[in-house]
Design an enzyme around this catalytic site. Structure first.
Site, PDB file in Angstrom:
ATOM      1  CD  GLU A  31      -2.709   1.120   2.538  1.00 15.37           C
ATOM      2  OE1 GLU A  31      -2.590   0.220   3.385  1.00 15.37           O
ATOM      3  OE2 GLU A  31      -3.463   2.098   2.675  1.00 15.37           O
ATOM      4  NE  ARG A 258       3.916  -7.521  10.256  1.00 18.66           N
ATOM      5  CZ  ARG A 258       3.304  -6.885   9.257  1.00 18.66           C
ATOM      6  NH1 ARG A 258       2.452  -7.493   8.485  1.00 18.66           N
ATOM      7  NH2 ARG A 258       3.549  -5.614   9.034  1.00 18.66           N
ATOM      8  CE  LYS A 268       3.142   0.303   4.660  1.00 15.47           C
ATOM      9  NZ  LYS A 268       2.563   0.002   3.365  1.00 15.47           N
TER      10      LYS A 268
HETATM   11  P1  ATP Z   1       2.961  -1.997   7.675  1.00 18.25           P
HETATM   12  O1  ATP Z   1       2.184  -2.573   8.817  1.00 18.25           O
HETATM   13  O2  ATP Z   1       4.403  -1.843   7.926  1.00 18.25           O
HETATM   14  O3  ATP Z   1       2.326  -0.768   7.138  1.00 18.25           O
HETATM   15  P2  ATP Z   1       1.704  -3.557   5.721  1.00 18.25           P
HETATM   16  O4  ATP Z   1       1.546  -5.026   5.857  1.00 18.25           O
HETATM   17  O5  ATP Z   1       0.520  -2.688   5.907  1.00 18.25           O
HETATM   18  O6  ATP Z   1       2.901  -3.105   6.575  1.00 18.25           O
HETATM   19  P3  ATP Z   1       1.850  -3.347   2.908  1.00 18.25           P
HETATM   20  O7  ATP Z   1       2.342  -2.175   2.175  1.00 18.25           O
HETATM   21  O8  ATP Z   1       0.407  -3.661   2.843  1.00 18.25           O
HETATM   22  O9  ATP Z   1       2.342  -3.188   4.371  1.00 18.25           O
HETATM   23  O10 ATP Z   1       2.700  -4.643   2.580  1.00 18.25           O
HETATM   24  C1  ATP Z   1       3.130  -5.058   1.316  1.00 18.25           C
HETATM   25  C2  ATP Z   1       3.573  -6.471   1.439  1.00 18.25           C
HETATM   26  O11 ATP Z   1       4.682  -6.551   2.321  1.00 18.25           O
HETATM   27  C3  ATP Z   1       2.484  -7.325   1.999  1.00 18.25           C
HETATM   28  O12 ATP Z   1       2.408  -8.531   1.290  1.00 18.25           O
HETATM   29  C4  ATP Z   1       2.901  -7.552   3.415  1.00 18.25           C
HETATM   30  O13 ATP Z   1       2.429  -8.763   3.878  1.00 18.25           O
HETATM   31  C5  ATP Z   1       4.424  -7.494   3.314  1.00 18.25           C
HETATM   32  N1  ATP Z   1       5.002  -7.069   4.594  1.00 18.25           N
HETATM   33  C6  ATP Z   1       4.759  -5.939   5.267  1.00 18.25           C
HETATM   34  N2  ATP Z   1       5.440  -5.921   6.434  1.00 18.25           N
HETATM   35  C7  ATP Z   1       6.125  -7.073   6.485  1.00 18.25           C
HETATM   36  C8  ATP Z   1       7.016  -7.665   7.437  1.00 18.25           C
HETATM   37  N3  ATP Z   1       7.314  -7.061   8.577  1.00 18.25           N
HETATM   38  N4  ATP Z   1       7.555  -8.868   7.148  1.00 18.25           N
HETATM   39  C9  ATP Z   1       7.265  -9.483   5.997  1.00 18.25           C
HETATM   40  N5  ATP Z   1       6.438  -8.990   5.070  1.00 18.25           N
HETATM   41  C10 ATP Z   1       5.859  -7.802   5.302  1.00 18.25           C
HETATM   42 MG    MG Z   2      -0.912  -1.594   5.828  1.00 15.73          MG
END
Ligand code: ATP
Ligand code: MG
Length: 749
Positions: A31, A258, A268
């Protein structure tokens, strides 16, 4: 690929074998609401890595279904991160928002099938009606609306006739499902907000659960890999795709753990809080776990990928120690980067018996001597040394400069203190000293024994630079709030002095500043007028040491402390003895001596090899580096001290180059074969014959006329390029010394 495959690759192989798909298509779907972090690196490594391993492709898709938090700037940051890590997405970057019209059509289709309805409960009621884990939910009375009514309401929602929250579109699934997510999940909501790509075209936006599976389907994704917190969403994923009765093949979702890392926040949202609140200097602040921060700090993509490989792919969440990432960075840099000298806290030393100036040819890789590459190190009668490398009244075990103890200036001469000059407050201002002309490194006939070597720079030639030293951003291992921030995470040092060769190199070069750590020219703030270097990582894991130091020492008076290269852990009596022997009898440098002396297994391995071959320095190098690494990683090693002696003998006699020696060593590690046999059977004998090497140089020159022109125009840094190209042409078998000489001749003619 490694032998034991992770569960995702096992699945992919099964699917290929069963003919479920002919081509593997994955996607990385962030995102765009913040800069990507090390957790995203793991996801990138998995998604792009799997596509690469099975000759498929991976899409980069912005999951931009939430208009209020997203921004093009973040899209750029995501693209940068993927590219910097060395991956390429298929075709152009994709956006879920591009599929909004298509997704809307799917919504209409569900309504027509009677599988979705417009609900008009408010948010609170929806929550209340959903029930709890122990209690089933109730369906809203609006669920009884006719298909026609639902179609009309959905259309009017889309046309902007209602306010935010007035209606939602929901899937008709099961209000008493054990999986709460399946209790008629929301598919669309009204949001009168400006979207960074679609502008005001839409005022209804699909929910993640509706948009994601359909975006995957539209793109022909085969394996939709996400993190564990989406496990319960998988049922909706499957429901939507099945309910729409889409033409196969369809994607399936798989979850992995994760990445969590201690001393680090990774969401983020939390990172945004730090950036917006100016607790750090922007998204690329080198203290942040963002890819942009790591890049600016000087971490390498190779090291980050290596880290991702090491942590692997698991199904259970766990916490990784940030020290493991730092280890990977250090491990990568240790192999690659040149070593130079920088004095961080300068103390002036005047050498009274030295006149004029000279330039000392000093290797960039003193720990790996035959590796090509050196610079000119100016020496003069005024130098800077590190303030704490001199002590007037030293404690026992202090091995550096004192009024009664000489020290070696790395790569140069032995120095003896004559007089200490202080200011009115008693602070040492200057040291007057003498040097020993016959003690020059590599040609020392002085017979003077010293216990350590310190770094230095010539005052007149050195350049003043700014250093930015980073500590962990958080002071606790599981940070929760801003209060856990480490107030000392950034130290700026304004008047460090660096040897001139470093400044002459173009930026984007990493260095080890001897005894200080690894550094990188700041890509944003570095200017010729004010060079700025970021500390990438220390030479050792200094954090643990710091934590240890805070605890009261058990027997402060009885332990004998030896201070080596800025390190303060005490050595035992027997370790000290060995250390003395290595430094004084065998002339090893203090770093190597330290490594060997502190490890009983290593020192006995070393001593055994020394019994077979009297080549203390070369043996020490290989034992303290390669052998140490293997011993650390494996319980049992297949090679013996005798074989290591055999290997070193071939290096000493120039039968093989040290580069080839590493290759031979790798094979010895694998199967315990004798080095002589490996060299024989693989034809690795070093090429020293100029008649063989010269034509290769001619070829390299012919192929690189533009670099020749640049070299002739003054870019002397390209010398190393030519040497490297020739060595490469012989697969590392050419004698680097001879290649150096010959290239020098050819280029100057
Ligand atoms: P955040 O909570 O940091 O905002 P998110 O999961 O909302 O992370 P996205 O931008 O939706 O972030 O994630 C893009 C991809 O990266 C998704 O497939 C997500 O599962 C993966 N991802 C995000 N954070 C991690 C992590 N800490 N370890 C492994 N994969 C991750
Ligand atoms: Mg997110």
């Amino acid at each position: 690929m490694s032998e034991s495959k992770d569960f995702l690759r096992v699945k992919v192989e099964e699917d290929l074998k069963a003919g479920k798909y002919t081509k593997i298509i994955t996607r990385f779907p962030p995102e765009p609401n913040g800069f990507p972090h090390i957790g995203h690196a793991k996801s990138i490594y998995i998604n792009f890595g799997i596509a690469r391993d099975y000759q498929g492709h991976c899409n980069l898709r912005m999951d931009d279904t939430n208009p209020t938090t997203e921004d093009m700037r973040y899209v750029e940051a995501l693209k940068d991160a993927v590219t910097w890590l060395g991956f390429e997405w298929n075709e152009s970057v994709r956006f879920a928002s591009d599929y909004f019209p298509k997704i809307y059509e799917y919504a209409v289709a569900l309504v027509k099938m009677g599988k979705a309805y417009v609900d008009s409960l408010n948010e609170e009621e929806i929550r209340e009606y959903r029930g709890t884990i122990t209690q089933p939910g109730r369906r809203s009375k609006y669920a009884q609306r006719s298909v026609e009514e639902n179609l009309e309401l959905l259309e009017r929602m889309k046309n902007g006739e209602f306010k935010d929250g007035e209606h939602v579109l929901r899937a008709r699934i099961d209000m008493s499902a054990a999986n709460m997510k399946m209790r008629d999940p929301l598919l669309y909501r009204i949001r009168h907000a400006h979207h960074f790509r679609t502008g005001d075209e839409w005022c209804i936006y699909p929910m993640y659960d509706f948009a994601h599976c359909l975006s995957d389907y539209i793109e022909g994704i085969t394996h939709s890999i996400c993190t564990l917190e989406f496990e319960n969403n998988r049922d909706i994923y499957d429901w939507v795709l099945d309910a729409l009765e889409l033409t196969p093949p369809r994607p399936y979702q798989y979850e992995f753990a994760r990445l969590g890392m201690n001393y680090t926040v990774m969401s983020k949202r939390k990172l945004l809080e730090l950036v917006d609140g100016k607790y750090v200097n922007g998204w690329d602040d080198p203290r942040l776990p963002t890819i942009a921060g790591y890049k600016r700090r000087g971490y390498t993509p190779e090291a980050i990928l290596n880290f991702c490989e090491q942590i692997g792919i698991a199904k259970a969440n766990s916490m990784v120690d940030v020290a493991q990432l730092e280890f990977c960075i250090r491990d990568d840099l240790n192999k690659k980067v040149p070593r130079v000298m920088c004095v961080v806290d300068p103390l002036e030393v005047t050498i009274e018996n030295y006149e004029g100036e000279e330039e000392i040819e000093a290797s960039y890789y003193p720990h790996d001597v035959p590796k090509e590459g050196s610079r000119k190190l100016p020496f003069s009668n005024t130098i800077y040394i590190e303030r704490d490398d001199f002590m007037e009244t030293p404690p026992e075990g202090y091995y550096r400069l004192t009024p009664n103890q000489s020290v070696r200036l790395k790569g140069a001469y032995i120095l003896t203190c004559k007089e200490v000059i202080k200011d009115e407050n008693g602070v040492i201002k200057q040291i007057k000293a003498v040097y020993h002309p016959d003690s020059r490194s590599g040609n020392d006939t002085s017979g003077i024994k010293v216990k350590s070597a310190i770094h230095w720079v010539s005052a007149k030639h050195a350049k003043q630079v700014e250093l930015r030293l980073y500590e962990r951003l958080y002071k606790v291992d599981m940070p929760e709030s801003l209060e856990d921030l480490n107030p000392d995470s950034l130290h700026v040092i304004k008047n460090a002095f660096i040897e001139p060769a470093v400044i002459e190199q173009k930026p984007d070069v990493r260095f080890q500043f001897e005894r200080q750590g690894y550094f990188y020219a700041d890509p944003i703030d570095y200017t010729d007028a004010k060079p700025v270097f970021n500390k990438i990582v220390g030479l050792k894991d200094s954090w643990n040491k710091k934590v240890e130091k805070k605890e009261p020492a058990e027997k402060p008076t009885q332990t004998k402390k030896v201070v080596v290269e800025g390190e303060v852990a005490p050595m035992s009596e027997s370790e000290l003895k060995l250390y003395d022997r290595y430094i004084n009898e065998l002339n090893l440098n203090s770093e190597i001596s330290n490594i060997l002396a502190r490890d009983a297994k290593l020192s006995s391995f070393y001593e055994e090899s020394l019994n077979i071959l009297n080549s203390p320095v070369s043996l020490a190098n290989i034992v303290a580096n390669e052998v140490a690494r293997e011993l650390k990683q494996n319980e049992v090693i297949k090679f013996t001290p005798t074989q290591i002696a055999g290997l070193v003998k071939m290096i000493d006699e120039e039968t093989i180059s040290s580069k080839i020696a590493k290759q031979v060593f790798e094979q010895m590690v694998q199967n315990g074969e004798n080095p002589e046999d490996i060299v024989q059977s693989k034809g690795l004998v070093q090429i020293s014959d100029p008649n063989v090497i010269e034509p290769l140089i001619d070829e390299v020159i012919a192929k690189n006329q533009d670099n020749i022109a640049k070299y002739k125009a003054g870019n002397k840094n390209l010398f190393g390029f030519f040497v490297g190209a020739v060595l490469k042409a012989t697969a590392g078998k050419a004698n680097p010394k001879i290649v150096n000489q010959l290239v020098e001749q050819k280029l100057s003619s």
